[in-house]
Design a protein around this motif. Structure first.
Motif, mmCIF file in Angstrom:
data_model
loop_
_atom_site.group_PDB
_atom_site.id
_atom_site.type_symbol
_atom_site.label_atom_id
_atom_site.label_comp_id
_atom_site.label_asym_id
_atom_site.label_seq_id
_atom_site.Cartn_x
_atom_site.Cartn_y
_atom_site.Cartn_z
ATOM 1 N N PHE A 12 66.143 30.226 52.290
ATOM 2 C CA PHE A 12 64.986 30.351 51.423
ATOM 3 C C PHE A 12 64.851 31.761 50.893
ATOM 4 C CE2 PHE A 12 60.443 31.135 50.843
ATOM 5 C CZ PHE A 12 60.092 30.110 49.973
ATOM 6 N N LEU A 13 64.978 32.732 51.804
ATOM 7 C CA LEU A 13 64.821 34.128 51.413
ATOM 8 C C LEU A 13 65.920 34.537 50.434
ATOM 9 C CD1 LEU A 13 63.501 36.873 51.657
ATOM 10 C CD2 LEU A 13 64.755 37.255 53.781
ATOM 11 N N SER A 70 62.392 33.143 61.868
ATOM 12 C CA SER A 70 62.234 32.183 60.785
ATOM 13 C C SER A 70 60.984 32.495 59.957
ATOM 14 C CB SER A 70 62.155 30.790 61.406
ATOM 15 O OG SER A 70 61.995 29.840 60.410
ATOM 16 N N ARG A 90 57.556 26.882 45.851
ATOM 17 C CA ARG A 90 58.413 27.455 46.887
ATOM 18 C C ARG A 90 57.596 28.205 47.939
ATOM 19 N NH1 ARG A 90 63.752 27.415 45.425
ATOM 20 N NH2 ARG A 90 63.930 27.593 47.677
ATOM 21 N N VAL A 91 56.520 28.853 47.428
ATOM 22 C CA VAL A 91 55.650 29.587 48.357
ATOM 23 C C VAL A 91 55.017 28.596 49.345
ATOM 24 C CG1 VAL A 91 53.570 30.996 48.567
ATOM 25 C CG2 VAL A 91 55.189 31.423 46.726
ATOM 26 N N SER A 112 65.153 29.132 56.701
ATOM 27 C CA SER A 112 64.337 30.261 56.258
ATOM 28 C C SER A 112 65.197 31.334 55.619
ATOM 29 C CB SER A 112 63.546 30.820 57.432
ATOM 30 O OG SER A 112 64.421 31.370 58.402
ATOM 31 N N ARG A 164 57.432 36.358 41.369
ATOM 32 C CA ARG A 164 58.161 35.988 40.149
ATOM 33 C C ARG A 164 57.189 35.759 39.004
ATOM 34 N NH1 ARG A 164 63.129 31.943 41.697
ATOM 35 N NH2 ARG A 164 64.293 33.493 42.935
ATOM 36 N N LEU A 184 59.466 35.322 59.643
ATOM 37 C CA LEU A 184 59.624 36.542 58.837
ATOM 38 C C LEU A 184 60.376 36.244 57.546
ATOM 39 C CD1 LEU A 184 59.182 39.616 58.763
ATOM 40 C CD2 LEU A 184 61.446 39.870 59.810
ATOM 41 N N SER A 185 61.479 35.528 57.704
ATOM 42 C CA SER A 185 62.291 35.239 56.521
ATOM 43 C C SER A 185 61.509 34.412 55.505
ATOM 44 C CB SER A 185 63.552 34.483 56.937
ATOM 45 O OG SER A 185 64.315 35.299 57.776
ATOM 46 N N ARG A 186 60.789 33.421 56.005
ATOM 47 C CA ARG A 186 60.024 32.560 55.098
ATOM 48 C C ARG A 186 58.936 33.361 54.385
ATOM 49 N NH1 ARG A 186 61.516 27.160 56.289
ATOM 50 N NH2 ARG A 186 62.021 26.928 58.503
ATOM 51 N N ALA A 227 57.374 27.716 51.864
ATOM 52 C CA ALA A 227 57.516 28.806 52.847
ATOM 53 C C ALA A 227 56.386 28.750 53.867
ATOM 54 C CB ALA A 227 57.511 30.155 52.130
ATOM 55 N N ARG A 285 58.625 36.938 47.622
ATOM 56 C CA ARG A 285 59.492 37.099 46.444
ATOM 57 C C ARG A 285 59.177 36.037 45.395
ATOM 58 N NH1 ARG A 285 64.120 40.081 46.167
ATOM 59 N NH2 ARG A 285 64.267 41.576 47.870
ATOM 60 N N PHE A 286 59.047 34.791 45.888
ATOM 61 C CA PHE A 286 58.740 33.730 44.920
ATOM 62 C C PHE A 286 57.387 33.960 44.278
ATOM 63 C CE2 PHE A 286 61.979 31.136 47.214
ATOM 64 C CZ PHE A 286 62.761 30.840 46.107
ATOM 65 N N GLN A 289 58.854 36.563 53.846
ATOM 66 C CA GLN A 289 59.408 37.505 52.859
ATOM 67 C C GLN A 289 59.939 36.779 51.642
ATOM 68 O OE1 GLN A 289 62.013 39.562 55.526
ATOM 69 N NE2 GLN A 289 60.556 41.252 55.794
ATOM 70 N N GLY A 290 60.576 35.640 51.898
ATOM 71 C CA GLY A 290 61.050 34.822 50.761
ATOM 72 C C GLY A 290 59.874 34.365 49.911
ATOM 73 N N GLY A 291 58.800 33.947 50.612
ATOM 74 C CA GLY A 291 57.604 33.486 49.909
ATOM 75 C C GLY A 291 57.044 34.568 49.007
ATOM 76 N N ALA A 327 65.274 33.138 47.193
ATOM 77 C CA ALA A 327 64.237 33.901 46.514
ATOM 78 C C ALA A 327 64.802 35.180 45.937
ATOM 79 C CB ALA A 327 63.120 34.224 47.492
#
Lengths: 203, 777
Positions: free
Chosen positions: A23-24, B567, B588-589, A20, B581, B569-571, B592, B577-578, B573-575, A27
């Motif tokens: 992944f972040l 995990s 990618r989302v 994760s 875009r 949270l990170s996913r 996530a 961001r993707f 937040q990363g999601g 991103a």
């Protein structure tokens, strides 16, 4: 992949957390390399790219602190961001004393993570460039003859040509020639430039 | 060897000294009573057929008439002798005299006198103590027990006497020796010995009275009048002889029967008394004493058959008795009894007197009053001293016993007391002052002080408790548990509060009656404090352990849950961001989101895993004794109950069937109900702090456990939601106890109900089914 593109290493035995985070960071536009153990990290090929290490402090086998120790012993300048969880305060203190760059408490907030990573990468880049410059200066210094090195140290100390000649027991004119060669070999434009080099890299 | 046996020995020794010399009828001359010698005749009747009437009618009826003018002397064997003489009193006063015969072997001695009106008055002989004649210095009188008759001569009278005696041995009629007697009581040498006996008997009487007051031995009280009557008989002159020799001769003289009977009773009592109260100055003497007593009894029987032999034998018995006394006295002296020296002196005196008697008997020494006085004094010393020794010994023994019990009672550490059946204190140990600050006198004066000292909170306990009725040596008789100590607090005189462990039992008297209560109060304040401290430490430790456990649990939960949370949270937040875009990196989302789903499941799994051990599989039901479970819980809560001043009363039916279930869970139910009750009772006054636990079988299939408190009852607004979780009236507590309890009871296929009334308190009833046949162990 550019030689100067930064890379983020993530070491965590928990695949979910590791992935994760990767992944972040992905991103956020960072290049990420993940390792499931400290041993795996130590086996990676050396690199001179600006980097930072996100390291879980609590892991089976070699834990984060041990890895930090190993890296320091090897003279690494890689900044380490420790991932901390519940009940790891005493370890965090040790890690901090050993020069950890930052601590990221799980669950990690995005801004905190990215800011810390950015800062660590920047710092590492600075360290790396400084080291590069120093290596260059040392290379130049190494090209000086013994007499030129003697003249170099005397000049850097602020002695005039006449005084340096007296000390070395040679003619003032000879000193002057050596000095010209030193300036050239050290790629210094001025006496001040030469003194700065000496102070920054050759003490 | 006691005074009675001694006395007997003396009597025996006195009568045992046999007469020596010829049998004679002896008449001693006296100054104021003049025998009319020419009218005195003596005859012998070998056929023993003549009576007095025959002789009066025909003075010559006696075949062998002997007179100074006719025959110098005649010898007969087993004949009847007659003496015939007249005495005249020429004075103005009535004269009391004694006629005595020196005829110790004579049987059936009688004296007849012819009254002025012509009637004949016949008496059979009393027997005079031998010393009375022994003290006459006539030189012709032998020391012997003789038949004697007291006579009274009116003023200016003349009376004719006929003495008749059947001789048992050779009868020698020696005319030269015939002397009519009427010896004067004023004769000093005679009086000494005679009066000695009277005084001795009187002293004996007094001695018996004194001995009774010293020893409280009833036999003395009975013997005192005997001794006094003994003196009286001596004084009268005839009875004394009967007392001495009545046994030997009584059966032969009809008129002596009553006196002989009295003597028999007298000696019998002596024997009985010997058995009753013999002071064991030397234990080994007990058996010899028995021998003496039996020997004496044998002598008595023998004397009925052959008086002469009995006298000899009784002399031997007396000789045997002396050394026994001497041994007892020496033993007492060795033990250091001061009075024993006098005892020993008495033995010596008596021995000297006896030796002297022997010398007289063998004719080596003149008889006289001195040895009699010595014998009397020695006897008196023996009797008094042995009694004093007995009394002193009894007193010493009593003092020893008293001292032993007093020491045991007074030197106890605990506060001991004995309260009589009337509620008054009979004894309080001095240690009460240490415990309570009040002296024993204060308790003796005011028995209610004990209750007053009990702190008000514990008075209910104090008054509710009962004492077991038990015998000291046996277990309790009413089936209560042995260890029923009561703990309560008292306030000392200085205001300090002390913890008292009280034990008591009803005192059963030797007659089986109620003699009150014996109580023991132990100051256990230090122990109680230590226990409380321990209890506190324990509960603090338990709390710390709980905190630690919770902390540990939290750490586990935190780590296990934190990982997937981090995990997620990170996913996420990363999601995001993707997603933001341009164009959004939807693949990618999706990745996530997939990861988030997986992490969430992982977190759920963690929670599930945590719950598993708590719920656990249901335990296999086993047969359980609900009474035992309840008592176990009460025991567990003992300290808590004591602190809260709550008394638990039990009403348990007999023969409860076992219930089936999980011990720990049922314990939890009882614990919960009991702690609820204790908490409720804290609000009421101390006297009402009673929890009653009732156990009974409702029928064959169920057992009911009731926990009843006298608390204020359940408020109506709470009643409906009583068993709902998180409903509580307590400051502390979660309010899940009753909810859990009901869940447990219902899991056991039972019911838990509450019944409450404002004045009656609250009753929780647990109904549990008994074990079915398949579950019985």
């Amino acid at each position: 992949m550019n030689r100067n593109d930064p890379v983020v290493f993530v070491v965590d035995n928990d695949a979910s957390v590791r992935d994760s985070l990767a992944f972040l960071l992905d991103a956020a536009g960072y290049e990420v390399e993940t390792f499931d153990s400290c041993a795996a990290f130590l086996e990676r090929p050396a690199s001179t790219r600006p980097a930072c290490l996100i390291l879980d402090i609590q892991m089976p086998g070699m834990d984060g602190l041990a890895l930090q120790e190993r890296l320091q012993a090897a003279g690494s300048t890689l900044p380490i961001l420790f991932l901390t969880g519940y009940g790891t305060v005493p370890r965090s203190v040790r890690a901090f004393k050993a020069g950890a760059a930052d601590f990221l408490e799980k669950p990690v907030e995005e801004e905190h993570l990215l800011a810390a990573v950015e800062e660590a990468l920047g710092r590492h880049a600075t360290v790396l460039s400084h080291e590069e410059e120093r290596a260059e200066v040392e290379r130049c210094f190494a090209s000086l003859s013994p007499r030129e090195r003697e003249v170099f140290w005397l000049v850097v100390k602020g002695l005039r040509n006449r005084e340096a000649a007296d000390i070395l027991g040679i003619a003032e004119k000879t000193v002057k020639i050596h000095r010209g060669r030193v300036m050239e070999k050290m790629r210094a434009d001025s006496l001040a430039d030469l003194v700065s080099l000496a102070e920054r890299f050759l003490q | 060897m006691g005074p009675p046996a001694l006395r007997l020995a003396i009597l025996l020794s006195l009568i045992a000294l046999p007469a020596r010399g010829a049998d004679r009828i002896l008449v001693l001359p006296s100054a104021d009573v003049v025998p009319i010698a020419p009218r005195m005749e003596v005859c012998a009747d070998p056929s023993r057929a003549l009576g007095i009437e025959d002789l009066i009618a025909d003075p010559d009826a006696c075949p062998f008439v002997k007179s100074p003018e006719r025959v110098p002397s005649l010898h007969f064997t087993k004949a009847r002798a007659w003496a015939h003489f007249t005495l005249r009193n020429g004075s103005d006063t009535s004269l009391r005299r004694v006629l005595a015969l020196d005829l110790p072997h004579a049987l059936h001695v009688s004296l007849s006198d012819v009254r002025p009106d012509g009637s004949v008055h016949t008496r059979e002989a009393g027997w005079l103590a031998p010393t009375q004649l022994a003290s006459t210095k006539s030189g012709e009188v032998q020391w012997a027990a003789v038949p004697a008759f007291p006579i009274v001569l009116p003023p200016h009278s003349e009376r004719t006497y006929y003495l008749s005696a059947d001789a048992d041995g050779p009868l020698i009629l020696d005319v030269n020796a015939y002397t009519a007697i009427a010896f004067a009581r004023q004769d000093a040498s005679l009086r000494v010995g005679y009066d000695m006996y009277i005084v001795l008997a009187l002293l004996l009487g007094l001695y018996h009275v004194a001995a009774y007051s010293l020893t409280r031995t009833r036999a003395y009280l009975i013997l005192a009048p005997f001794a006094i009557s003994y003196a009286l008989l001596y004084y009268l002159g005839s009875g004394a002889a009967h007392v001495h020799l009545g046994l030997a001769l009584g059966p032969l003289t009809r008129r002596a029967y009553p006196l002989a009977g009295a003597s028999l009773v007298f000696f019998g009592l002596l024997f009985v008394r010997s058995f009753l109260s013999v002071p064991s100055t030397a234990p080994w003497l007990d058996r010899p004493l028995l021998v003496v007593v039996v020997a004496s009894a044998g002598l008595m029987v023998l004397s009925l058959v052959d008086p002469a032999d009995a006298m000899w034998l009784s002399g031997i018995a007396a000789t045997v008795a002396l050394p026994l006394h001497a041994a007892a006295a020496i033993a007492a002296v060795r033990r250091g009894q001061r009075s024993a020296q006098i005892y020993l002196a008495g033995v010596l005196l008596f021995t000297v007197a006896a030796l002297h008697g022997l010398l007289v008997m063998w004719g080596l020494e003149d008889p006289g009053p001195f040895p009699v006085a010595m014998a009397a004094a020695g006897y008196l010393a023996l009797a008094v001293m042995s009694t004093l020794a007995l009394a002193a010994q009894a007193r010493t023994r009593l003092e020893e016993v008293w001292d032993r019990y007093r020491t045991v009672a007074d030197f106890t550490h605990d506060w001991e007391y004995w309260m009589g059946a009337d509620g008054a204190l009979k004894y309080v140990s001095p240690s009460c002052e240490r415990v309570t600050g009040h002296p024993p006198e204060a308790f003796l004066r005011d028995p209610s002080l004990v209750r007053a000292l009990v702190v008000p909170e514990d008075r209910g306990l104090w008054e509710a408790h009962t004492c077991r009725r038990s015998r000291p040596e046996g277990p309790s008789t009413d089936g209560e548990r042995e260890d029923d100590a009561l703990l309560f607090r008292v306030r000392r005189s200085d205001g300090a509060v002390r913890w008292i462990e009280h034990r008591c039992q009803r005192v059963v008297g030797t007659d089986g009656g109620d003699s009150g209560v014996r109580g023991s109060n132990r100051d256990v304040t230090e122990r109680q404090d230590a226990e409380h401290q321990l209890e506190q430490n324990r509960s603090r430790l338990a709390q710390m352990a709980r905190v630690a456990t919770v902390g540990e649990l939290t750490a586990v939960v935190a780590h296990e849950i934190n990982q997937p949370l981090a995990s997620i949270l990170s996913r996420a937040q990363g999601g995001l961001r993707f997603l933001s875009r341009e164009p959004p990196a939807l693949e990618r989302v999706r990745a996530a989101l997939d990861g988030i789903v997986a992490d969430d499941r992982r977190a759920s799994a963690v929670i599930r895993r945590l719950r598993e051990p708590l719920e656990g599989p249901p335990a296999k039901p086993v047969p359980l004794d609900l009474d035992e479970i309840a008592r176990g819980v009460v025991e567990m809560l003992r300290a808590e109950l004591e602190r809260a001043g709550v008394v638990v009363r039990w009403e348990v039916a007999d023969g409860l069937p076992p219930v089936c279930g999980n011990r720990v869970q049922l314990e939890q139910v009882v614990l919960n109900l009991l702690t609820n009750a204790v908490a409720v009772l804290a609000e009421v006054e101390p006297e009402r702090r009673v929890v009653t636990i009732r156990l009974r079988g409702t029928n064959e299939t169920a057992v009911t456990l009731e926990v009843h408190d006298q608390g204020p009852g359940i408020a109506p607004d709470v009643e409906d939601s009583l068993f709902e979780p998180f409903v509580t009236t307590k400051v502390k507590g979660l309010g899940v106890g009753l909810s859990i309890s009901r869940t447990i009871v219902e899991a056991h296929e039972g019911h838990l109900q509450a019944r409450s009334a404002p004045e009656e308190g609250t009753t929780f009833t647990v109904l549990l089914p008994t074990c079915g046949p398949e579950n019985r162990a």
